[in-house]
Scaffold this motif. Structure first.
Motif, PDB file in Angstrom:
ATOM      1  N   HIS A 125       2.785   3.800  -3.869  1.00 35.98           N
ATOM      2  CA  HIS A 125       1.775   4.679  -4.452  1.00 35.98           C
ATOM      3  C   HIS A 125       2.334   5.442  -5.653  1.00 35.98           C
ATOM      4  O   HIS A 125       3.499   5.280  -6.032  1.00 35.98           O
ATOM      5  CB  HIS A 125       1.266   5.646  -3.388  1.00 35.98           C
ATOM      6  N   HIS A 126       1.496   6.273  -6.243  1.00 32.99           N
ATOM      7  CA  HIS A 126       1.837   6.999  -7.463  1.00 32.99           C
ATOM      8  C   HIS A 126       3.130   7.807  -7.317  1.00 32.99           C
ATOM      9  O   HIS A 126       3.997   7.764  -8.199  1.00 32.99           O
ATOM     10  CB  HIS A 126       0.673   7.918  -7.871  1.00 32.99           C
ATOM     11  N   LEU A 156       0.813  -1.217   0.000  1.00 39.06           N
ATOM     12  CA  LEU A 156       0.000   0.000   0.000  1.00 39.06           C
ATOM     13  C   LEU A 156       0.847   1.268   0.000  1.00 39.06           C
ATOM     14  O   LEU A 156       0.360   2.340  -0.373  1.00 39.06           O
ATOM     15  CB  LEU A 156      -0.969   0.005   1.186  1.00 39.06           C
ATOM     16  N   ASP A 157       2.106   1.152   0.403  1.00 43.77           N
ATOM     17  CA  ASP A 157       3.017   2.302   0.361  1.00 43.77           C
ATOM     18  C   ASP A 157       3.674   2.477  -1.006  1.00 43.77           C
ATOM     19  O   ASP A 157       4.480   3.384  -1.197  1.00 43.77           O
ATOM     20  CB  ASP A 157       4.114   2.173   1.417  1.00 43.77           C
TER      21      ASP A 157
END
Length: 135
Positions: free
Chosen positions: A86-87, A83-84
Protein backbone atom coordinates in the motif's frame (compact mmCIF):
# COMPACT_ATOMS: atom_id res chain seq x y z
CA UNK A 1 0.95 -15.12 34.34
CA UNK A 2 -1.24 -12.02 34.34
CA UNK A 3 -3.36 -11.03 31.35
CA UNK A 4 -1.08 -8.24 30.05
CA UNK A 5 1.99 -10.50 30.22
CA UNK A 6 0.06 -13.19 28.36
CA UNK A 7 -0.91 -10.69 25.62
CA UNK A 8 2.71 -9.50 25.32
CA UNK A 9 3.85 -13.10 24.96
CA UNK A 10 1.25 -13.77 22.25
CA UNK A 11 2.32 -10.65 20.36
CA UNK A 12 5.97 -11.70 20.60
CA UNK A 13 5.14 -15.16 19.25
CA UNK A 14 3.05 -13.69 16.42
CA UNK A 15 5.91 -11.34 15.45
CA UNK A 16 8.38 -14.24 15.48
CA UNK A 17 6.08 -16.32 13.24
CA UNK A 18 5.62 -13.35 10.89
CA UNK A 19 9.39 -12.92 10.61
CA UNK A 20 9.86 -16.64 9.92
CA UNK A 21 7.18 -16.53 7.21
CA UNK A 22 8.77 -13.43 5.68
CA UNK A 23 12.22 -15.01 5.81
CA UNK A 24 10.98 -18.12 4.03
CA UNK A 25 9.30 -15.96 1.39
CA UNK A 26 12.54 -14.05 0.82
CA UNK A 27 14.46 -17.34 0.53
CA UNK A 28 12.01 -18.57 -2.13
CA UNK A 29 12.08 -15.20 -3.91
CA UNK A 30 15.90 -15.28 -4.03
CA UNK A 31 15.86 -18.76 -5.54
CA UNK A 32 13.24 -17.63 -8.08
CA UNK A 33 15.34 -14.62 -9.10
CA UNK A 34 18.50 -16.73 -9.44
CA UNK A 35 16.63 -19.16 -11.71
CA UNK A 36 15.73 -16.16 -13.90
CA UNK A 37 19.44 -15.37 -14.13
CA UNK A 38 19.45 -12.46 -11.68
CA UNK A 39 22.42 -11.92 -9.41
CA UNK A 40 21.17 -11.57 -5.83
CA UNK A 41 23.60 -9.10 -4.28
CA UNK A 42 22.16 -8.38 -0.83
CA UNK A 43 19.22 -9.21 1.40
CA UNK A 44 17.53 -7.50 4.32
CA UNK A 45 19.30 -4.18 3.93
CA UNK A 46 18.48 -2.01 6.95
CA UNK A 47 18.49 1.73 6.34
CA UNK A 48 17.42 3.38 9.57
CA UNK A 49 13.87 2.24 10.20
CA UNK A 50 13.41 1.11 6.60
CA UNK A 51 14.40 -2.11 4.86
CA UNK A 52 15.02 -3.40 1.36
CA UNK A 53 14.20 -7.12 1.13
CA UNK A 54 16.42 -8.04 -1.81
CA UNK A 55 18.88 -6.16 -3.99
CA UNK A 56 19.56 -7.94 -7.26
CA UNK A 57 20.95 -7.29 -10.73
CA UNK A 58 18.95 -8.15 -13.84
CA UNK A 59 21.55 -8.95 -16.54
CA UNK A 60 18.96 -8.95 -19.33
CA UNK A 61 17.79 -5.39 -18.66
CA UNK A 62 21.18 -4.40 -17.18
CA UNK A 63 19.60 -2.72 -14.15
CA UNK A 64 19.78 -2.95 -10.40
CA UNK A 65 16.52 -4.28 -8.97
CA UNK A 66 15.15 -3.40 -5.56
CA UNK A 67 12.80 -6.25 -4.68
CA UNK A 68 9.93 -6.15 -2.20
CA UNK A 69 8.65 -9.58 -1.16
CA UNK A 70 5.14 -10.12 0.18
CA UNK A 71 4.41 -13.55 1.63
CA UNK A 72 1.30 -15.46 2.70
CA UNK A 73 1.34 -18.89 4.31
CA UNK A 74 -2.01 -19.80 2.75
CA UNK A 75 -3.81 -18.89 -0.43
CA UNK A 76 -6.79 -16.56 -0.11
CA UNK A 77 -8.40 -15.38 -3.35
CA UNK A 78 -9.80 -12.31 -1.57
CA UNK A 79 -6.53 -11.25 0.06
CA UNK A 80 -3.44 -11.67 -2.07
CA UNK A 81 -0.03 -10.53 -0.80
CA UNK A 82 0.06 -7.62 -3.24
CA UNK A 83 -2.76 -5.97 -1.28
CA UNK A 84 -0.27 -5.29 1.53
CA UNK A 85 1.84 -3.21 -0.85
CA UNK A 86 0.00 0.00 0.00
CA UNK A 87 0.88 3.70 -0.09
CA UNK A 88 2.66 3.73 3.30
CA UNK A 89 4.81 0.74 2.36
CA UNK A 90 5.67 2.29 -1.01
CA UNK A 91 6.64 5.53 0.71
CA UNK A 92 8.95 3.70 3.16
CA UNK A 93 10.47 1.67 0.34
CA UNK A 94 11.09 4.75 -1.79
CA UNK A 95 12.81 6.40 1.19
CA UNK A 96 15.00 3.29 1.65
CA UNK A 97 15.86 3.15 -2.05
CA UNK A 98 16.76 6.84 -2.11
CA UNK A 99 18.99 6.37 0.97
CA UNK A 100 20.72 3.37 -0.57
CA UNK A 101 21.32 5.22 -3.86
CA UNK A 102 22.86 8.22 -2.04
CA UNK A 103 24.94 6.14 0.40
CA UNK A 104 26.34 4.03 -2.45
CA UNK A 105 26.81 6.90 -4.95
CA UNK A 106 24.78 4.86 -7.42
CA UNK A 107 23.90 6.62 -10.68
CA UNK A 108 22.96 3.83 -13.09
CA UNK A 109 19.60 2.32 -13.98
CA UNK A 110 17.36 0.69 -11.41
CA UNK A 111 13.78 -0.41 -10.88
CA UNK A 112 11.48 -1.76 -8.19
CA UNK A 113 9.90 -5.22 -8.49
CA UNK A 114 7.32 -6.89 -6.26
CA UNK A 115 7.39 -10.65 -5.75
CA UNK A 116 4.40 -12.41 -4.17
CA UNK A 117 4.88 -15.74 -2.41
CA UNK A 118 1.88 -17.84 -1.42
CA UNK A 119 1.92 -21.27 0.21
CA UNK A 120 5.60 -21.80 -0.58
CA UNK A 121 5.54 -20.68 -4.23
CA UNK A 122 6.23 -17.45 -6.08
CA UNK A 123 2.83 -16.63 -7.55
CA UNK A 124 3.48 -13.22 -9.12
CA UNK A 125 6.36 -11.04 -10.28
CA UNK A 126 5.43 -7.42 -10.90
CA UNK A 127 8.23 -5.51 -12.65
CA UNK A 128 8.86 -1.77 -12.67
CA UNK A 129 6.52 -0.74 -9.87
CA UNK A 130 5.66 2.95 -10.17
CA UNK A 131 6.54 4.90 -7.03
CA UNK A 132 5.23 8.28 -8.23
CA UNK A 133 2.23 7.87 -5.94
CA UNK A 134 4.55 7.38 -2.95
CA UNK A 135 5.85 10.95 -3.09
Amino acid sequence: MDYSAHIKNLRRLAQKEKMQTGGLGEDLASIFLKKLGYEVRQRNIRLGKDEIDILAFDPEDKVLVFVEVKTRKRSDVDYGPELDFHHRKKKRLKRAMDKWIVENNYDDGYRLDLLCVVAGKVTAHFKEIDLQSAE
